[in-house]
Write a protein that holds these residues in place. Structure first.
Motif, PDB file in Angstrom:
ATOM      1  N   ALA A 124       0.873  -1.178   0.000  1.00 57.34           N
ATOM      2  CA  ALA A 124       0.000   0.000   0.000  1.00 57.34           C
ATOM      3  C   ALA A 124       0.907   1.223   0.000  1.00 57.34           C
ATOM      4  CB  ALA A 124      -0.900  -0.007   1.223  1.00 57.34           C
ATOM      5  N   PRO A 125       0.446   2.334  -0.585  1.00 58.61           N
ATOM      6  CA  PRO A 125       1.325   3.530  -0.609  1.00 58.61           C
ATOM      7  C   PRO A 125       1.527   4.044   0.810  1.00 58.61           C
ATOM      8  CG  PRO A 125      -0.673   3.855  -1.950  1.00 58.61           C
ATOM      9  CD  PRO A 125      -0.870   2.593  -1.173  1.00 58.61           C
ATOM     10  N   PRO A 126       2.743   4.428   1.170  1.00 51.50           N
ATOM     11  CA  PRO A 126       2.987   4.918   2.523  1.00 51.50           C
ATOM     12  C   PRO A 126       2.311   6.278   2.720  1.00 51.50           C
ATOM     13  CG  PRO A 126       4.971   5.133   1.160  1.00 51.50           C
ATOM     14  CD  PRO A 126       3.945   4.445   0.322  1.00 51.50           C
ATOM     15  N   PRO A 127       1.510   6.424   3.773  1.00 50.27           N
ATOM     16  CA  PRO A 127       0.874   7.725   4.036  1.00 50.27           C
ATOM     17  C   PRO A 127       1.942   8.795   4.288  1.00 50.27           C
ATOM     18  CG  PRO A 127      -0.076   5.983   5.406  1.00 50.27           C
ATOM     19  CD  PRO A 127       1.145   5.411   4.760  1.00 50.27           C
ATOM     20  N   ARG A 147      -7.956  -2.049  -6.366  1.00 50.08           N
ATOM     21  CA  ARG A 147      -8.152  -3.371  -6.912  1.00 50.08           C
ATOM     22  C   ARG A 147      -9.461  -3.339  -7.681  1.00 50.08           C
ATOM     23  NH1 ARG A 147      -4.789  -7.324  -7.431  1.00 50.08           N
ATOM     24  NH2 ARG A 147      -6.529  -8.757  -7.367  1.00 50.08           N
ATOM     25  N   SER A 148      -9.551  -4.077  -8.772  1.00 46.71           N
ATOM     26  CA  SER A 148     -10.818  -4.144  -9.507  1.00 46.71           C
ATOM     27  C   SER A 148     -11.962  -4.407  -8.548  1.00 46.71           C
ATOM     28  CB  SER A 148     -10.806  -5.285 -10.517  1.00 46.71           C
ATOM     29  OG  SER A 148      -9.710  -5.214 -11.353  1.00 46.71           O
ATOM     30  N   LYS A 149     -11.719  -5.339  -7.629  1.00 49.29           N
ATOM     31  CA  LYS A 149     -12.831  -5.737  -6.768  1.00 49.29           C
ATOM     32  C   LYS A 149     -13.035  -4.770  -5.601  1.00 49.29           C
ATOM     33  CE  LYS A 149     -10.309  -9.098  -3.892  1.00 49.29           C
ATOM     34  NZ  LYS A 149      -8.952  -9.207  -4.448  1.00 49.29           N
ATOM     35  N   ASP A 150     -12.068  -3.869  -5.388  1.00 46.93           N
ATOM     36  CA  ASP A 150     -12.192  -2.924  -4.275  1.00 46.93           C
ATOM     37  C   ASP A 150     -12.906  -1.636  -4.671  1.00 46.93           C
ATOM     38  OD1 ASP A 150     -10.925  -4.672  -2.661  1.00 46.93           O
ATOM     39  OD2 ASP A 150      -8.990  -3.642  -2.653  1.00 46.93           O
ATOM     40  N   ILE A 151     -12.931  -1.362  -5.956  1.00 47.74           N
ATOM     41  CA  ILE A 151     -13.496  -0.082  -6.381  1.00 47.74           C
ATOM     42  C   ILE A 151     -14.982  -0.022  -5.970  1.00 47.74           C
ATOM     43  CG2 ILE A 151     -14.401  -0.622  -8.712  1.00 47.74           C
ATOM     44  CD1 ILE A 151     -12.000   2.058  -8.805  1.00 47.74           C
ATOM     45  N   ILE A 152     -15.418   1.182  -5.560  1.00 49.38           N
ATOM     46  CA  ILE A 152     -16.812   1.350  -5.163  1.00 49.38           C
ATOM     47  C   ILE A 152     -17.542   2.037  -6.308  1.00 49.38           C
ATOM     48  CG2 ILE A 152     -18.366   2.492  -3.513  1.00 49.38           C
ATOM     49  CD1 ILE A 152     -16.042   2.393  -1.486  1.00 49.38           C
ATOM     50  N   ILE A 153     -18.639   1.482  -6.684  1.00 48.65           N
ATOM     51  CA  ILE A 153     -19.420   2.142  -7.731  1.00 48.65           C
ATOM     52  C   ILE A 153     -20.667   2.708  -7.073  1.00 48.65           C
ATOM     53  CG2 ILE A 153     -20.541   1.905  -9.975  1.00 48.65           C
ATOM     54  CD1 ILE A 153     -18.657  -0.463 -10.478  1.00 48.65           C
ATOM     55  N   ASN A 165     -17.260   5.808 -10.314  1.00 50.60           N
ATOM     56  CA  ASN A 165     -16.221   4.976  -9.694  1.00 50.60           C
ATOM     57  C   ASN A 165     -15.575   5.752  -8.556  1.00 50.60           C
ATOM     58  OD1 ASN A 165     -16.652   2.940 -11.464  1.00 50.60           O
ATOM     59  ND2 ASN A 165     -14.833   3.345 -12.738  1.00 50.60           N
ATOM     60  N   ILE A 166     -15.495   5.144  -7.412  1.00 50.10           N
ATOM     61  CA  ILE A 166     -14.771   5.785  -6.301  1.00 50.10           C
ATOM     62  C   ILE A 166     -13.544   4.940  -5.967  1.00 50.10           C
ATOM     63  CG2 ILE A 166     -14.881   6.491  -3.873  1.00 50.10           C
ATOM     64  CD1 ILE A 166     -17.879   6.903  -4.220  1.00 50.10           C
ATOM     65  N   SER A 167     -12.369   5.592  -6.045  1.00 49.44           N
ATOM     66  CA  SER A 167     -11.137   4.908  -5.671  1.00 49.44           C
ATOM     67  C   SER A 167     -11.031   4.910  -4.157  1.00 49.44           C
ATOM     68  CB  SER A 167      -9.942   5.637  -6.288  1.00 49.44           C
ATOM     69  OG  SER A 167      -8.793   5.378  -5.532  1.00 49.44           O
ATOM     70  N   THR A 168     -11.083   3.734  -3.563  1.00 52.73           N
ATOM     71  CA  THR A 168     -11.008   3.685  -2.094  1.00 52.73           C
ATOM     72  C   THR A 168      -9.650   4.172  -1.607  1.00 52.73           C
ATOM     73  OG1 THR A 168     -10.315   1.373  -2.134  1.00 52.73           O
ATOM     74  CG2 THR A 168     -12.663   1.781  -1.943  1.00 52.73           C
ATOM     75  N   ILE A 169      -8.608   3.988  -2.441  1.00 54.44           N
ATOM     76  CA  ILE A 169      -7.273   4.461  -2.056  1.00 54.44           C
ATOM     77  C   ILE A 169      -7.270   5.975  -1.873  1.00 54.44           C
ATOM     78  CG2 ILE A 169      -4.894   4.742  -2.867  1.00 54.44           C
ATOM     79  CD1 ILE A 169      -4.996   2.010  -4.056  1.00 54.44           C
ATOM     80  N   GLU A 170      -7.979   6.669  -2.773  1.00 49.11           N
ATOM     81  CA  GLU A 170      -8.018   8.133  -2.661  1.00 49.11           C
ATOM     82  C   GLU A 170      -8.717   8.568  -1.378  1.00 49.11           C
ATOM     83  OE1 GLU A 170      -9.056  10.765  -6.080  1.00 49.11           O
ATOM     84  OE2 GLU A 170      -8.553   8.976  -7.246  1.00 49.11           O
ATOM     85  N   VAL A 171      -9.820   7.905  -1.071  1.00 46.88           N
ATOM     86  CA  VAL A 171     -10.556   8.261   0.149  1.00 46.88           C
ATOM     87  C   VAL A 171      -9.688   7.959   1.373  1.00 46.88           C
ATOM     88  CG1 VAL A 171     -12.712   7.944   1.448  1.00 46.88           C
ATOM     89  CG2 VAL A 171     -12.709   7.671  -1.051  1.00 46.88           C
ATOM     90  N   GLU A 172      -9.043   6.792   1.326  1.00 43.03           N
ATOM     91  CA  GLU A 172      -8.199   6.410   2.464  1.00 43.03           C
ATOM     92  C   GLU A 172      -7.078   7.418   2.692  1.00 43.03           C
ATOM     93  OE1 GLU A 172      -7.086   2.509   1.193  1.00 43.03           O
ATOM     94  OE2 GLU A 172      -9.089   1.725   1.629  1.00 43.03           O
ATOM     95  N   SER A 173      -6.479   7.911   1.587  1.00 45.79           N
ATOM     96  CA  SER A 173      -5.338   8.803   1.790  1.00 45.79           C
ATOM     97  C   SER A 173      -5.782  10.106   2.442  1.00 45.79           C
ATOM     98  CB  SER A 173      -4.592   9.034   0.476  1.00 45.79           C
ATOM     99  OG  SER A 173      -5.296   9.949  -0.304  1.00 45.79           O
ATOM    100  N   ALA A 215      -9.322   2.017   6.360  1.00 47.62           N
ATOM    101  CA  ALA A 215      -9.622   1.303   5.125  1.00 47.62           C
ATOM    102  C   ALA A 215     -11.066   1.596   4.742  1.00 47.62           C
ATOM    103  CB  ALA A 215      -9.428  -0.194   5.315  1.00 47.62           C
ATOM    104  N   VAL A 216     -11.281   1.683   3.453  1.00 45.44           N
ATOM    105  CA  VAL A 216     -12.622   2.035   2.971  1.00 45.44           C
ATOM    106  C   VAL A 216     -13.132   0.918   2.056  1.00 45.44           C
ATOM    107  CG1 VAL A 216     -13.915   3.703   1.563  1.00 45.44           C
ATOM    108  CG2 VAL A 216     -12.178   4.515   3.172  1.00 45.44           C
ATOM    109  N   VAL A 217     -14.371   0.525   2.257  1.00 48.91           N
ATOM    110  CA  VAL A 217     -15.006  -0.455   1.358  1.00 48.91           C
ATOM    111  C   VAL A 217     -16.407   0.065   1.014  1.00 48.91           C
ATOM    112  CG1 VAL A 217     -13.754  -2.430   2.352  1.00 48.91           C
ATOM    113  CG2 VAL A 217     -16.022  -1.821   3.248  1.00 48.91           C
ATOM    114  N   GLY A 218     -17.047  -0.636   0.116  1.00 48.19           N
ATOM    115  CA  GLY A 218     -18.416  -0.238  -0.239  1.00 48.19           C
ATOM    116  C   GLY A 218     -19.432  -0.878   0.709  1.00 48.19           C
ATOM    117  N   ARG A 219     -20.450  -0.089   1.058  1.00 46.41           N
ATOM    118  CA  ARG A 219     -21.551  -0.644   1.854  1.00 46.41           C
ATOM    119  C   ARG A 219     -22.812  -0.527   0.999  1.00 46.41           C
ATOM    120  NH1 ARG A 219     -24.281   1.910   7.408  1.00 46.41           N
ATOM    121  NH2 ARG A 219     -26.062   0.484   7.356  1.00 46.41           N
ATOM    122  N   PRO A 220     -23.608  -1.551   1.000  1.00 47.57           N
ATOM    123  CA  PRO A 220     -24.834  -1.467   0.203  1.00 47.57           C
ATOM    124  C   PRO A 220     -25.631  -0.225   0.592  1.00 47.57           C
ATOM    125  CG  PRO A 220     -24.576  -3.671   1.157  1.00 47.57           C
ATOM    126  CD  PRO A 220     -23.514  -2.814   1.765  1.00 47.57           C
TER     127      PRO A 220
END
Lengths: 558, 558
Positions: free
Chosen positions: B312-315, B443-449, B454-462, B474-479
């Motif tokens: 993961a990119p270092p904060p 990750r393809s499977k991590d992206i939130i739509i 498309n929301i990059s969870t990495i961007e939100v996390e940073s 860490a950020v994931v998608g919630r229904p």
């Protein structure tokens, strides 16, 4: 385990071309080549080499065609190291010290279709082709591409230009950027052809493969302890073993190639200071040139400069003075057949604490194989058994691994001979020390056999070198009516030491060598050198022979 | 050009075994492994690995047999990296965080004949074999070789020993020094098998070849800017991509392997100080551990320590604090399928002059391919066209070259799928910047739509990471009943910051992100991690799912 899937995703034939492709992205805007006013970036170098490859292809160069070059260390010879293989051709760089007769022999032997020639060597190339035309159909004669160098040679010689249709820069510019760069189908395909030095009647063309060049480039980077972004000063001729493979190695590390047409002490110091050189290489003669540089031409080093030396062990005095100046000297050994250096005297940190003479003695050893090779050993060539690791028993130095040549061009017999028993036979004689480091004693053909005793000329030379008045020295055998052969020393004295006599040199040697090893004859004067700084012992052997047999009729003692 | 002569003199299949053979000569008396009281030299390590290979061979391990290991970073796992291939076996190192069920699945899938087990993990291995015995004939069950570690585990557990005939040290000693070490006939033969992390029902066994391991080791040495004689601290688990291939790489450079059973900040600092560590690696969690180390456990660094980070990119904050402590952090990216790091954020000297935040932003990019690979690109997986190098257009990160896996064990279909179009499809989404550097978006499977965006969870996390009270996130998608999915943040606060509310985190994100990208849900607590420090997003996704759909009936604003 199931059958291996080998596809472009996970298999690419090894080739140094990959280094350039990568550096053109990673180091796109960083300097690749500097030469006086000329400066290119890695992005530009990929573009120029692609155009060069395209132009070669347009001219008809195709897979396996040889493209020759007669060039000093100017940008064009660097670009040819990528441009020629990228066109699917094989690069054959010729020694610029060759005369026209020799060049014609090598052009014929290599079957070169084209030769890139620096203006300075135009007459030689032109005369070589003239000689070649006597027994070659005109359509098979190589074409000349003239490389101009305004900043070194001055105004363009219109006669040269008019006699040739092709001039490097416009030839390169005629190439297309969208050219599909060649990649070898098989990594064992040849990438270059290097003629061994000292060859006379029967040229030996050493063939390098893409795989060997790739692996030796990385090994060279590692043995030079080359971090990324090195600044490499080209004092080693690129025509020699493709610059010990650092032509490609510097590209691998995104470094800067500082080109140098003529190797002079002044040029070395000023380029080091101007470009913040980190690494360079050269035979001991280059080191001698540096330490004897007039004070006016010297410039302080901007930082530690790592120097890889080879061809002959650096004399202790030379080592100490180089260290005093801020250079860090590493000693390596190799042959054209091993892509340049194949062993290196890997330095152990604890040796730093030893007295200077001990350090010099350790550093004069040729050392251990680099990471590209699989092994180096000293063997009895008849039994192929290793000699005992006693530092005394002489055997032949042998090497094996992926950075040993593909073979000699069109000489299967010689190739098989040299690979007998699964090792490359170097022709050099040496010993194995108990710590696994090898040390050369002599070339097979250089050893002197005197009264049945083997005399290592290297040992005698190292004693002569330690005499304070000696600048350079070489020892060969001279016919002797009693002993068969006795050592004959050719000595060049330092300026202002002309009073030193032959008797003094002989006495000096007898003080530290068994008497039979001391020279019987001493000749003062300059020593003949190859372009890489090696003393041409065959010339000296001829001279010693011409003196006639040494007679012992009047010898008072032996 | 005549047919190529390929013989042992000039062709040796590439294998990291060569590194050990060479280091046992060149670095014979230098430390190879240190671990508490245990210390070996390279000469000894060759001897021990030869005996280990011999013992394996005596036990019946032959070409292509899989030998598993369930070991932390102790000397035995290092020795197995050479000993197993030297016996012609394939090394399969398992993650020590796996439970017995998972270990049994992997033992079955790999068909391992033998498993080397650290005493600490004996129960897991033992239970795994128990599970396996339910549907496997007794003669096909893997045997356990128990690895004891008195200095860490204390007195030998006699029950463990009595239940097994084989104990590592005596097993190794039963081998013979004159054993003829295996060399691969074909360099594409497998050397190791690495299961990808996070696998559940369908294990993916990534096969590495001798050739790939050799080339990736050298690439790893170069991308770590590793001079000869490095001192490498093993904070990266050797069971992970064979320690990013530095198990073999450190041998290539004659370095010292400082083994570390448990990664703790105190252990890191004391080992660095004691052994003068020059290089180490680790996921950002390891860096976080270092910077949050209690003052009492900290020790001054003996010199610059180069740290390769990945996963993961270092904060930014972590980067700055590491630099303040004297570490020099390099950011790399890769996958098990690329032998560990395949790209590196090559640092440009001129970036040093930029403000800290700019530097951190540049360093968070995954960068450019290392020298072992042929290329990295961001492509549309449907058309296989490169996305524009605009830093915006998202595509799939793809890599190709000799350091991409041979394939997935016994899964030709999955292998072919992943190599479609001649590139390895990473499954990671990213962009290509104008300077040729890639940056991951997810990750393809991590992206939130969310609402079609498309929301990059990495961007939100940073952004969340830049909040001063946040330790990990860490950020994931919630229904979401309206948007389909919305971001759900799992946040671990620093000690003493418990007062921070979900609303504050959400507000903080809205200040620097488009509102649709800000989390709608914030959950405080520790984050589940893999052994390599990666957050287990699939666990968090399950949690978010279990919360049920976010309802917007009462939402005042969106």
């Amino acid at each position: 385990m199931e059958e291996v899937i080998r596809c472009p995703a996970n298999y690419v034939p090894l080739s140094p071309i990959s280094f350039l492709r990568r550096s053109s992205v990673v180091y796109r805007d960083r300097p690749s080549i500097v030469y006086g006013d000329v400066q290119y970036t890695w992005g530009e170098t990929l573009q120029r080499c692609t155009k060069l490859a395209s132009a070669l292809s347009q001219l008809g160069i195709s897979r396996g065609n040889v493209v020759a070059a007669l060039l000093p260390n100017v940008p064009a010879i660097y670009e040819l190291h990528f441009g020629v293989p990228m066109s699917s051709g094989i690069l054959c760089t010729l020694n610029v010290r060759h005369d026209a007769a020799m060049v014609s022999v090598l052009l014929k032997h290599s079957g070169a279709k084209l030769i890139f020639v620096d203006e300075q060597f135009f007459e030689i190339a032109s005369n070589a082709i003239q000689i070649l035309s006597k027994n070659t159909a005109a359509k098979n004669l190589p074409q000349i591409v003239l490389v101009l160098d305004k900043q070194a040679v001055g105004a363009v010689n219109q006669t040269h230009l008019s006699r040739n249709k092709l001039e490097y820069e416009s030839f390169l510019m005629s190439g297309k950027l969208d050219f599909e760069v060649y990649s070898p189908k098989d990594e064992l395909e040849p990438i270059s052809l290097n003629y061994t030095s000292g060859t006379t009647s029967r040229p030996k063309g050493v063939v390098y493969s893409h795989r060997g060049a790739y692996l030796n480039s990385l090994a060279a980077v590692l043995l030079n302890e080359m971090h990324s972004l090195p600044v490499y000063l080209w004092t080693v001729p690129m025509f020699h073993c493709n610059g010990w493979c650092l032509t490609w190695g510097v590209a691998a590390q995104g470094g800067t190639n500082v080109c140098l047409r003529n190797v002079t002490a002044k040029g070395i110091f000023s380029n080091i200071a101007e470009h913040k050189v980190t690494h360079m290489g050269g035979a001991p003669t280059v080191l001698t040139m540096i330490i004897n540089c007039p004070a006016n031409d010297k410039k302080p080093l901007p930082g530690k400069v790592a120097v890889m030396t080879g061809a002959a062990p650096p004399p202790p005095e030379v080592l100490f003075k180089m260290e005093d100046l801020g250079f860090s000297v590493t000693h390596s050994y190799g042959l054209t057949e091993t892509y340049g250096p194949g062993t290196v005297c890997v330095w152990k940190p604890e040796w730093d604490a030893l007295p200077p003479n001990e350090r010099a003695k350790l550093k004069s050893r040729q050392g251990v194989h680099h990471i590209g090779l699989e092994g180096v050993d000293v063997k009895d060539p008849k039994t192929m058994k290793s000699v005992p690791a006693d530092g005394k028993t002489i055997g032949e130095v042998m090497l094996r691994g992926n950075t040993v040549m593909t073979g000699y061009l069109n000489d299967v017999q010689e190739t098989q001979e040299s690979f007998k028993g699964g090792w490359f036979h170097s022709g050099d004689l040496g010993v194995m020390h108990s710590d696994g480091y090898i040390q050369l004693k002599d070339r097979s053909k250089d050893i002197i056999i005197s009264g049945g005793e083997n005399i290592s000329t290297i040992e005698v030379e190292s004693v002569i070198f330690s005499h304070p008045a000696v600048l350079d020295a070489a020892v060969v055998g001279r016919p002797d009516d009693h002993w068969g052969e006795t050592p004959c020393a050719f000595v060049q004295l330092k300026d202002g030491h002309d009073q030193v006599s032959a008797a003094e040199i002989i006495g000096f040697c007898r003080d530290s060598l068994p008497h039979y090893m001391a020279p019987r004859t001493v000749v003062f004067g300059d020593l003949p050198k190859t372009s890489t700084g090696k003393t041409q012992k065959f010339v000296l052997r001829e001279k010693a022979k011409a003196m006639g047999s040494l007679s012992h009729k009047n010898a008072s003692k032996l």
